[in-house]
Scaffold this motif. Structure first.
Motif, PDB file in Angstrom:
ATOM      1  N   ARG A 379       5.280 -17.845 -21.372  1.00 28.52           N
ATOM      2  CA  ARG A 379       6.184 -16.794 -21.879  1.00 28.52           C
ATOM      3  C   ARG A 379       5.550 -16.057 -23.057  1.00 28.52           C
ATOM      4  NH1 ARG A 379      11.908 -18.179 -24.679  1.00 28.52           N
ATOM      5  NH2 ARG A 379      10.434 -19.065 -26.170  1.00 28.52           N
ATOM      6  N   GLU A 380       4.962 -16.843 -23.995  1.00 27.40           N
ATOM      7  CA  GLU A 380       4.326 -16.195 -25.150  1.00 27.40           C
ATOM      8  C   GLU A 380       3.075 -15.418 -24.729  1.00 27.40           C
ATOM      9  OE1 GLU A 380       4.870 -19.844 -25.734  1.00 27.40           O
ATOM     10  OE2 GLU A 380       6.894 -19.233 -26.289  1.00 27.40           O
ATOM     11  N   GLU A 402       2.048 -10.964 -15.404  1.00 24.42           N
ATOM     12  CA  GLU A 402       2.792 -12.217 -15.295  1.00 24.42           C
ATOM     13  C   GLU A 402       1.950 -13.287 -14.602  1.00 24.42           C
ATOM     14  OE1 GLU A 402       6.419 -11.316 -13.302  1.00 24.42           O
ATOM     15  OE2 GLU A 402       7.458 -10.699 -15.146  1.00 24.42           O
ATOM     16  N   ARG A 403       1.263 -12.878 -13.548  1.00 24.81           N
ATOM     17  CA  ARG A 403       0.425 -13.827 -12.823  1.00 24.81           C
ATOM     18  C   ARG A 403      -0.714 -14.326 -13.720  1.00 24.81           C
ATOM     19  NH1 ARG A 403      -4.314 -13.713 -10.217  1.00 24.81           N
ATOM     20  NH2 ARG A 403      -4.573 -11.461 -10.518  1.00 24.81           N
ATOM     21  N   ILE A 404      -1.345 -13.408 -14.443  1.00 22.81           N
ATOM     22  CA  ILE A 404      -2.452 -13.778 -15.331  1.00 22.81           C
ATOM     23  C   ILE A 404      -1.946 -14.687 -16.459  1.00 22.81           C
ATOM     24  CG2 ILE A 404      -4.059 -12.850 -17.045  1.00 22.81           C
ATOM     25  CD1 ILE A 404      -4.368 -10.399 -15.191  1.00 22.81           C
ATOM     26  N   ALA A 405      -0.766 -14.351 -17.015  1.00 23.84           N
ATOM     27  CA  ALA A 405      -0.196 -15.141 -18.110  1.00 23.84           C
ATOM     28  C   ALA A 405       0.098 -16.566 -17.664  1.00 23.84           C
ATOM     29  CB  ALA A 405       1.058 -14.474 -18.647  1.00 23.84           C
ATOM     30  N   HIS A 406       0.591 -16.751 -16.454  1.00 20.43           N
ATOM     31  CA  HIS A 406       0.908 -18.077 -15.947  1.00 20.43           C
ATOM     32  C   HIS A 406      -0.347 -18.859 -15.560  1.00 20.43           C
ATOM     33  CE1 HIS A 406       5.082 -16.680 -15.736  1.00 20.43           C
ATOM     34  NE2 HIS A 406       5.427 -17.960 -15.584  1.00 20.43           N
ATOM     35  N   GLN A 407      -1.374 -18.161 -15.106  1.00 16.55           N
ATOM     36  CA  GLN A 407      -2.528 -18.848 -14.543  1.00 16.55           C
ATOM     37  C   GLN A 407      -3.563 -19.246 -15.586  1.00 16.55           C
ATOM     38  OE1 GLN A 407      -4.164 -16.778 -11.213  1.00 16.55           O
ATOM     39  NE2 GLN A 407      -5.847 -18.247 -10.881  1.00 16.55           N
ATOM     40  N   TYR A 408      -3.725 -18.445 -16.658  1.00 20.24           N
ATOM     41  CA  TYR A 408      -4.832 -18.672 -17.588  1.00 20.24           C
ATOM     42  C   TYR A 408      -4.293 -19.016 -18.979  1.00 20.24           C
ATOM     43  CZ  TYR A 408      -7.326 -16.447 -13.784  1.00 20.24           C
ATOM     44  OH  TYR A 408      -7.828 -16.133 -12.543  1.00 20.24           O
ATOM     45  N   GLU A 409      -4.659 -20.187 -19.459  1.00 20.19           N
ATOM     46  CA  GLU A 409      -4.207 -20.671 -20.762  1.00 20.19           C
ATOM     47  C   GLU A 409      -5.177 -20.189 -21.844  1.00 20.19           C
ATOM     48  OE1 GLU A 409      -3.761 -24.867 -20.591  1.00 20.19           O
ATOM     49  OE2 GLU A 409      -2.187 -24.818 -19.043  1.00 20.19           O
ATOM     50  N   LEU A 410      -4.810 -19.072 -22.448  1.00 26.06           N
ATOM     51  CA  LEU A 410      -5.639 -18.469 -23.486  1.00 26.06           C
ATOM     52  C   LEU A 410      -4.854 -18.364 -24.796  1.00 26.06           C
ATOM     53  CD1 LEU A 410      -7.193 -15.521 -21.456  1.00 26.06           C
ATOM     54  CD2 LEU A 410      -8.313 -17.681 -22.028  1.00 26.06           C
ATOM     55  N   SER A 411      -5.569 -18.426 -25.915  1.00 24.30           N
ATOM     56  CA  SER A 411      -4.935 -18.198 -27.216  1.00 24.30           C
ATOM     57  C   SER A 411      -4.762 -16.705 -27.453  1.00 24.30           C
ATOM     58  CB  SER A 411      -5.797 -18.800 -28.331  1.00 24.30           C
ATOM     59  OG  SER A 411      -7.000 -18.069 -28.462  1.00 24.30           O
ATOM     60  N   GLY A 412      -4.005 -16.365 -28.485  1.00 20.39           N
ATOM     61  CA  GLY A 412      -3.825 -14.961 -28.817  1.00 20.39           C
ATOM     62  C   GLY A 412      -5.132 -14.277 -29.157  1.00 20.39           C
TER      63      GLY A 412
END
Length: 454
Positions: A379-380, A402-412
């Protein structure tokens, strides 16, 4: 006391006030010297027409009235200010003693390395204000104690005399900030240097741009409440005798999760200067040097209401060692110094570390808050992707983000690196459309830096 906004006419008014004060100061100096060199003259030393500043609203007059400075305090203040605005007025103290062939011991003073004029010492002030009156001299000593407003607020500083030389032979000077304040109405921002190893943090973002999880946001709100109401709690509610001064907090979490940005935003939100201490210039392998370097920062920050930010704080506030040699002993003495200095600082101190456990428990026990900046969740991350692109471009569709946000765990921080890469690729094509493939390529670059692959 806050610095007012000062325009051209106000500058002229302040110059007029200082001119009258300088004229009075010169009269006092002449009267004192006349009494000193002509002790048989009963009229000598009687000229003391102290200017009335009660109806004056210049910067200087407001300062004098705000602190209710008496005659002696005003003369001491002018003595330290004169070398910066009318240095020739003190040349009279270079008079040679014919009996000894050198300067008069009673006059005190030193000559600077580059400044060719007379630089006053405490002895100069005591001679000017008290002459040979020992009773008056002894009463003046309180002006040079740490509790006096001049020292407590870092208005006037004393450079202690070396070795066993008399304390009152110590040079006395006004801080650079107050030279600017009394002449221009503004406090000077300190320059980054070995004498002040800290850089000012600023940001073009707003508080609404900060993306953190709900628990972290709640803790940050508590910190914001202290910034808003801490002074009222301590002063108006009388809690200063029960609570330790200031507020100390640890930000911990992976790189790129918003620790430095939050410190910058807190300063921007409440119009407070934020300074990041450069630990590479502070930490020294030589015994006692680390404490000296840190003291320069803390002394400069005293009573300024600055936010001090220690990034990668575990380099300085790390766990203490078991004492096995003299080096360990002095390292632990450094921590003891830091503990005391942190407790004494009345402003906000933020320690930042990637790992909470790296910070010594002696420090964490003294913290009012420990705030975790975790890796953003899906979500963040979606909010970060949506907020990061320029308004001048066309980012990928929401479904793609949305797909990229859910799939890849990246920091800000990593997301901003990807956005920069993808935006530059679009500009290189002379295109305003950000392609999903460019975003994915940027993600591959970020993951590769961390030793990961898609």
């Amino acid at each position: 006391m806050e610095a007012p906004v000062i325009n051209g006419s106000a500058l002229d008014q302040n110059a007029d006030s200082l001119s009258r004060e300088i004229t009075w100061f010169a009269q006092v100096v002449n009267a004192r010297l006349q009494a000193y060199f002509n002790p048989e003259d009963i009229t000598a030393g009687t000229d003391d027409s102290t200017p009335d500043l009660s109806g004056d609203h210049s910067v200087y007059a407001d300062f004098v009235n705000y602190y209710h400075l008496n005659r002696d305090e005003r003369l001491l203040l002018m003595l330290t200010l004169i070398p910066h605005i009318q240095p020739h007025l003190l040349d009279v103290f270079f008079t040679v003693n014919k009996a000894s062939g050198r300067g008069h011991t009673e006059f005190g003073g030193i000559k600077g390395t580059r400044h060719s004029g007379f630089l006053p010492t405490i002895e100069t002030a005591l001679f000017l204000l008290a002459g040979n009156d020992l009773g008056h001299r002894f009463r003046l000593y309180k002006m040079f104690e740490p509790e006096h407003i001049f020292s407590a607020h870092q208005i006037i500083t004393i450079d202690p005399a070396p070795g066993s030389e008399p304390f009152y032979s110590s040079p006395v000077s006004i801080s650079e900030e107050y030279v600017d304040f009394f002449t221009t109405g503004h406090f000077r921002k300190p320059n980054f240097s070995m004498e002040f190893p800290a850089r000012r943090l600023t940001t073009g973002l707003q508080w609404s741009d900060l993306v953190v999880d709900d628990h972290t946001a709640q803790q940050l709100d508590e910190l914001r409440i202290w910034i808003q109401h801490g002074a009222t709690l301590n002063e108006d509610w009388g809690m200063s005798q029960k609570l330790k001064p200031g507020y100390k907090v640890l930000f911990h979490g992976p790189p790129g999760t918003g620790k430095t940005l939050t410190a910058s935003l807190l300063g921007k939100l409440y119009q407070l200067d934020v300074y990041r201490v450069d630990l590479s210039m502070v930490i020294s392998k030589y015994i006692g040097e680390t404490e000296k370097n840190l003291e320069k920062v803390f002394r400069k920050a005293e009573n300024k209401n600055w936010i001090l930010f220690f990034d990668e704080a575990d380099a300085l506030f790390g766990k203490r060692t078991n004492i096995s040699d003299s080096h360990d002993k002095y390292a632990n003495q450094e921590i003891a110094y830091l503990l005391q200095r942190l407790e004494d600082y009345r402003g906000l101190v933020i320690l930042a570390s990637n790992m909470r456990n790296n910070v010594d428990e002696a420090f964490t026990r003294r913290l009012q808050a420990i705030i975790h900046f975790q890796q953003p969740q899906a979500r963040e991350r979606l909010r970060l992707w949506q907020n990061s692109f320029s308004r001048e471009c066309q980012p990928p569709a929401r479904a793609e983000l949305e797909r990229i946000a859910h799939q890849y765990e990246l920091s800000g921080g990593s997301i901003m690196n990807v956005v920069q890469f993808a935006s530059l690729m679009a500009l290189n094509r002379n295109d305003r459309h950000i392609l999903t493939e460019d975003v994915l390529q940027g993600i591959r670059k970020e993951l590769k830096k961390e030793g990961k692959t898609i």
